[in-house]
Design an enzyme around this catalytic site. Structure first.
Site, PDB file in Angstrom:
ATOM      1  N   ARG A  84      41.744  30.764  26.927  1.00 61.47           N
ATOM      2  CA  ARG A  84      40.486  30.580  27.966  1.00 61.47           C
ATOM      3  C   ARG A  84      40.571  31.825  28.632  1.00 61.47           C
ATOM      4  O   ARG A  84      41.270  32.117  29.455  1.00 61.47           O
ATOM      5  CB  ARG A  84      40.437  29.540  28.644  1.00 61.47           C
ATOM      6  CG  ARG A  84      39.320  29.565  29.643  1.00 61.47           C
ATOM      7  CD  ARG A  84      39.477  28.426  30.726  1.00 61.47           C
ATOM      8  NE  ARG A  84      38.566  28.534  31.813  1.00 61.47           N
ATOM      9  CZ  ARG A  84      38.728  28.602  33.104  1.00 61.47           C
ATOM     10  NH1 ARG A  84      39.806  27.791  33.531  1.00 61.47           N
ATOM     11  NH2 ARG A  84      37.753  28.815  33.996  1.00 61.47           N
ATOM     12  N   GLU A 162      34.915  26.460  38.764  1.00 65.70           N
ATOM     13  CA  GLU A 162      35.099  26.117  40.122  1.00 65.70           C
ATOM     14  C   GLU A 162      33.999  26.267  40.999  1.00 65.70           C
ATOM     15  O   GLU A 162      34.126  27.097  41.913  1.00 65.70           O
ATOM     16  CB  GLU A 162      36.135  26.475  40.581  1.00 65.70           C
ATOM     17  CG  GLU A 162      37.549  25.999  39.888  1.00 65.70           C
ATOM     18  CD  GLU A 162      38.833  26.316  40.777  1.00 65.70           C
ATOM     19  OE1 GLU A 162      38.946  26.896  41.599  1.00 65.70           O
ATOM     20  OE2 GLU A 162      39.830  25.933  40.183  1.00 65.70           O
ATOM     21  N   ASN A 283      40.254  21.521  36.638  1.00 66.59           N
ATOM     22  CA  ASN A 283      41.406  22.228  36.952  1.00 66.59           C
ATOM     23  C   ASN A 283      42.311  21.769  38.208  1.00 66.59           C
ATOM     24  O   ASN A 283      41.448  20.987  39.122  1.00 66.59           O
ATOM     25  CB  ASN A 283      40.653  23.646  37.800  1.00 66.59           C
ATOM     26  CG  ASN A 283      40.057  24.575  36.787  1.00 66.59           C
ATOM     27  OD1 ASN A 283      40.041  24.234  35.573  1.00 66.59           O
ATOM     28  ND2 ASN A 283      39.559  25.713  37.333  1.00 66.59           N
TER      29      ASN A 283
HETATM   30  C1  BGC Z   1      40.945  29.700  39.951  1.00 71.07           C
HETATM   31  C2  BGC Z   1      41.906  30.875  39.846  1.00 71.07           C
HETATM   32  C3  BGC Z   1      43.077  31.170  40.527  1.00 71.07           C
HETATM   33  C4  BGC Z   1      43.772  29.823  40.789  1.00 71.07           C
HETATM   34  C5  BGC Z   1      44.913  29.841  41.594  1.00 71.07           C
HETATM   35  C6  BGC Z   1      41.630  28.506  40.526  1.00 71.07           C
HETATM   36  O1  BGC Z   1      41.150  27.961  41.706  1.00 71.07           O
HETATM   37  O2  BGC Z   1      40.097  29.435  39.297  1.00 71.07           O
HETATM   38  O3  BGC Z   1      41.029  31.978  39.343  1.00 71.07           O
HETATM   39  O4  BGC Z   1      43.800  32.144  40.454  1.00 71.07           O
HETATM   40  O5  BGC Z   1      43.196  28.748  41.276  1.00 71.07           O
HETATM   41  O6  BGC Z   1      44.714  30.053  43.019  1.00 71.07           O
END
Ligand code: BGC
Length: 445
Positions: A84, A162, A283
């Site tokens: 991804r 996000e 996520n």
């Molecule tokens: C984001 C990433 C970030 C990771 C760690 C996620 O919220 O999509 O870009 O590096 O968290 O903070």
């Protein structure tokens, strides 16, 4: 400090056939080659003194733009099914910019790694603004151009990464680009991103794409106590971080009271926002413990929360912490997914974990192995409980530019020396490679 006791001992349960194993990255965090694309809101933000903790910028980052072949070789050696990455909108809009993604996608296909493209991971072109409705339409035009160019080889698409964090950190609290501190006046930025998502789904469908999702950040919200004031504050936080972004996508409605705060013809927009998805990306990093406001600023996970918010974030005690100070709570992932299944029922499409990971220093990163091992097992428990989970992506392949933290937080399976740009696989890379090989082993007898 992890000890040997913390190392995984029991065999990992087997995931369903066809389960997609992968790793994730994003353009701004790894590509570098900033001079070969237009500026984004993140370039402007990092240029302001004091915005990024170590004063660094992403101008070079991991120089993935020039070293993508080496990085694809690392992916192939790791044995992931899928990778991804995100497309930088400003690069796509720059002369020859899409050629880079063409080369990357060709390299991935030649290595047998399936490309999964995220179309927006926070690096909005400078001059555009999510407070403006028109940005959603502009996004859909850009998405059509990318799909037209890569859609013959990229099958799996993620519209946005996000929108909750981009709204909260970028527009409400000002710790991320574009650095606005609007608190609840930031809500239009959420609505316009959701609208952009819906328009992008339509643009992808028009380009013949049949494997479309989103990557939303979610986590369980735990009330600080049974006190009604704490419970109410926790419910409100859950509404802001989870339901405000999942409800409109999955049910076509905002949670009660939220729709009235959004701009434009909200009812008509919701029809676009709720375009059916092929899968839903989650996520997951950690749950949040939330209580009633305490009338004071709170430092939490690198962010300062102002006193006037109608909730306060509390410590989750008794858990190991990552270097970022985030608690390690694998069972939060099971709770989140089974809770989603209960909340949304058959409206929840198959789920893919599009990010999960942790920041730790060092090459012998046993803490990361323990974190990932615990979370993959927790994910399996969700599968056993009947949640249709189709994939798991580790955040991240490489140590990278961790937004307002600069290079101080390391999330990679592969260490990057930011002076020489040398890549060195960590112990966790070997652990993940073994896990993938084991999952694919055909049982004998
Ligand atoms: C984001 C990433 C970030 C990771 C760690 C996620 O919220 O999509 O870009 O590096 O968290 O903070």
């Amino acid at each position: 400090m992890a000890t040997d006791d913390a190392m995984p001992a029991k065999p990992m349960p087997r995931f369903p056939d066809g389960f997609l194993w992968g790793v994730s990255t994003s353009a701004h965090q790894i590509e570098g080659a900033a001079a070969l694309r237009g500026p984004s809101v993140w370039d402007a933000f990092t240029a302001e003194p004091g915005r990024v903790k170590d004063g660094s910028t992403a101008a070079v980052a991991c120089d993935h733009y020039h070293r993508y072949r080496e990085d694809v070789a690392l992916l192939a050696d790791l044995g992931v099914d899928a990778y991804r990455f995100s497309v930088s909108w400003t690069r796509a809009d720059s002369p020859g910019g899409l050629d880079f993604y063409d080369r990357l996608v060709d390299e991935l296909c030649a290595a047998g790694v399936r490309p999964v493209a995220t179309l927006f991971h926070w690096d909005l072109p400078a001059g555009l603004d999510w407070l403006e409705r028109d940005t959603a339409a502009r996004f859909a035009e850009y998405v059509s151009a990318v799909a037209g160019r890569l859609g013959d080889r990229v099958g799996k698409w993620i519209t946005l990464n996000e929108p909750a964090e981009h709204t909260l950190l970028g527009h409400a609290l000002g710790t991320h680009a574009p650095g606005r501190k609007l608190l609840f006046d930031a809500l239009p930025a959420a609505h316009h991103q959701l609208l952009a998502h819906g328009l992008a789904v339509r643009a992808l469908r028009a380009a013949g794409m049949a494997d479309v999702g989103i990557a939303n950040s979610h986590g369980p919200t735990w009330p600080a106590s049974d006190d009604p004031a704490d419970r109410e504050a926790a419910e409100f936080y859950d509404l802001l971080l989870n339901r405000m972004f999942a409800d409109p996508l999955l049910t076509g409605r905002y949670p009660e009271g939220i729709g009235d705060l959004m701009p434009g013809d909200v009812a008509a927009d919701l029809e676009i926002i709720a375009e059916p998805l092929d899968w839903y990306g989650v996520n997951y990093y950690a749950p949040t413990r939330v209580g009633a406001p305490q009338g004071a600023e709170i430092e939490f996970g690198g962010v300062t929360l102002p006193a006037e918010l109608p909730f306060s974030v509390r410590e989750i005690e008794g858990r190991p912490l990552t270097d970022f100070g985030w608690p390690v709570v694998p069972e939060g992932l099971t709770e989140l997914l089974t809770g989603f299944r209960e909340r949304y029922g058959d409206r929840l499409p198959p789920v893919v974990i599009t990010e999960n990971g942790c920041s730790y220093e060092g090459l012998d990163d046993r803490d990361r192995i323990a974190y990932l091992d615990g979370h993959v097992r927790a994910l399996h428990r969700a599968v056993e409980a009947g949640v249709d989970v189709r994939g798991y992506f580790v955040w991240s392949l490489l140590d990278n530019f961790e937004w307002a933290e600069g290079y101080a937080r390391r999330f990679g399976l592969v260490h990057v020396d930011f002076a020489t740009l040398e890549r060195t696989p960590k112990a966790s890379y070997g652990w993940f490679r073994d896990l993938l090989a084991e999952q694919r082993r055909v049982p004998v007898g």
